[in-house]
Design an enzyme around this catalytic site. Structure first.
Site, PDB file in Angstrom:
ATOM      1  N   SER A 156      -5.061   2.229  -5.324  1.00  0.00           N
ATOM      2  CA  SER A 156      -3.769   1.679  -4.871  1.00  0.00           C
ATOM      3  C   SER A 156      -3.849   1.022  -3.275  1.00  0.00           C
ATOM      4  CB  SER A 156      -2.782   2.874  -4.599  1.00  0.00           C
ATOM      5  OG  SER A 156      -3.188   3.881  -3.858  1.00  0.00           O
ATOM      6  N   GLU A 157      -4.904   1.258  -2.702  1.00  0.00           N
ATOM      7  CA  GLU A 157      -5.236   0.689  -1.389  1.00  0.00           C
ATOM      8  C   GLU A 157      -6.712   0.885  -0.939  1.00  0.00           C
ATOM      9  OE1 GLU A 157      -0.858   0.565  -0.528  1.00  0.00           O
ATOM     10  OE2 GLU A 157      -2.223   2.426  -1.010  1.00  0.00           O
ATOM     11  N   THR A 158      -7.243  -0.241  -0.312  1.00  0.00           N
ATOM     12  CA  THR A 158      -8.616  -0.104   0.179  1.00  0.00           C
ATOM     13  C   THR A 158      -8.497  -0.513   1.591  1.00  0.00           C
ATOM     14  OG1 THR A 158      -9.875  -0.744  -1.681  1.00  0.00           O
ATOM     15  CG2 THR A 158     -10.910  -0.945   0.618  1.00  0.00           C
TER      16      THR A 158
END
Length: 309
Positions: free
Chosen positions: A66-68
């Site tokens: 969902s995020e990096t």
């Protein structure tokens, strides 16, 4: 929104050929859990100075979480870092679980203590500790705020996308748009069973969220009337993800929501159980003070193995 950064921050490029692409090492952690099978996975790039926006977005899409998080500059002596976050579809101003993951990754290398992250949402201080070999991070949010959601333009179309009705909502916890770095619509549902059975219209919810600039819709069920513990779910279609197993940014915003409603009359720790309905149980601990609009969110993080080539 302007990024706050220290003038002492320096950028250096990484050499080597590891991770998901040549010359870029991508670490993988699961945040808000002590079990790699739980929590919310995040990618972490500790030296992203040489990466432009397009490359960071492409890497985030390739990693697929969902995020990096990307550390784009640092002042190692001051333990201060510039941090940016990308979902597979777009940059995000603030991400709690990727902040916790990054803090634990840095603490593993430089030791525990306080870290300072300069993010697009503002300065985020994170205290890292170790207990029995387990690293934990407590982030302090930017000032949190919350205001009532508009029934016609915000609540009603969201309920249609969720396939819920107004009668399904808990009247003691009214719909509000809460902020602690980015905006989240908070909806409280009466029934734990209904929350567990969530099956929403991805495209319809995406469109409503894009129209209002929300990062997630924070869906909660109060576990018992006599305490502030909750089950939570966070659809994230604007990031190209059906659901987050743990959402630190929404947890911080929710802390501000509870404070705005007047439910916090003394310092309190709220426990959010998230991710269990999607098979990745997560534990988020939210500390709220009635005299402080900053919210503290605590969680563990554990490394994940790199995917097979």
């Amino acid at each position: 929104m302007t990024t706050h950064q220290s003038p002492a921050l320096t950028a250096t490029a990484t050499e080597g050929d590891t991770g998901t692409a040549a010359g870029v090492e991508v670490l993988r952690y699961s945040a808000f859990t002590t079990d790699p099978a739980g929590g919310n996975p995040a990618g972490v790039v500790l030296d992203a100075a040489a990466l432009d926006d397009a490359r960071m977005l492409a890497l985030a899409a390739e990693v697929g979480y969902s995020e990096t998080a990307f550390v784009t500059a640092h002042d190692t002596a001051a333990r201060r870092y510039r941090l940016r976050y990308f979902s597979p579809l777009a940059e995000v101003a603030f991400c709690g679980h990727a902040t916790v993951a990054t803090a634990v990754a840095l603490a593993t290398r430089t030791g525990t203590g306080e870290l300072v992250f300069d993010t697009p949402a503002g300065e985020i201080r994170v205290d890292t500790t170790e207990d029995g070999g387990q690293l934990r991070a407590t982030l302090t949010s930017v000032p949190a705020r919350s205001h009532p959601a508009d029934e016609a333009t915000q609540v009603a179309p969201t309920l249609r996308a969720l396939r819920w009705s107004a009668a399904d909502l808990d009247p003691a916890l009214p719909p509000q748009v809460a902020f602690a770095g980015n905006d989240h619509l908070v909806l409280a549902v009466r029934s734990r069973e209904q929350l567990a059975a969530l099956d929403y219209d991805f495209d319809a919810l995406h469109d409503v969220m894009r129209a209002h600039g929300w990062t997630t819709v924070h869906l909660v069920h109060r576990a018992a009337a006599d305490r502030l513990d909750f089950h939570a779910r966070d659809p994230f279609p604007v990031g190209g993800v059906v659901e987050d197993p743990a959402t630190g940014a929404a947890a911080a915003a929710f802390g501000g929501y509870l404070r705005t409603l007047g439910l916090v009359t003394e310092p309190v720790r709220v426990h959010l159980c998230q991710g269990e309905d999607m098979g990745r149980p997560s534990d988020l601990y939210v500390d709220i003070r009635p005299d402080d609009d900053r919210i503290r969110v605590t969680g563990a993080a554990v490394p994940l193995p790199a995917p097979a080539a």
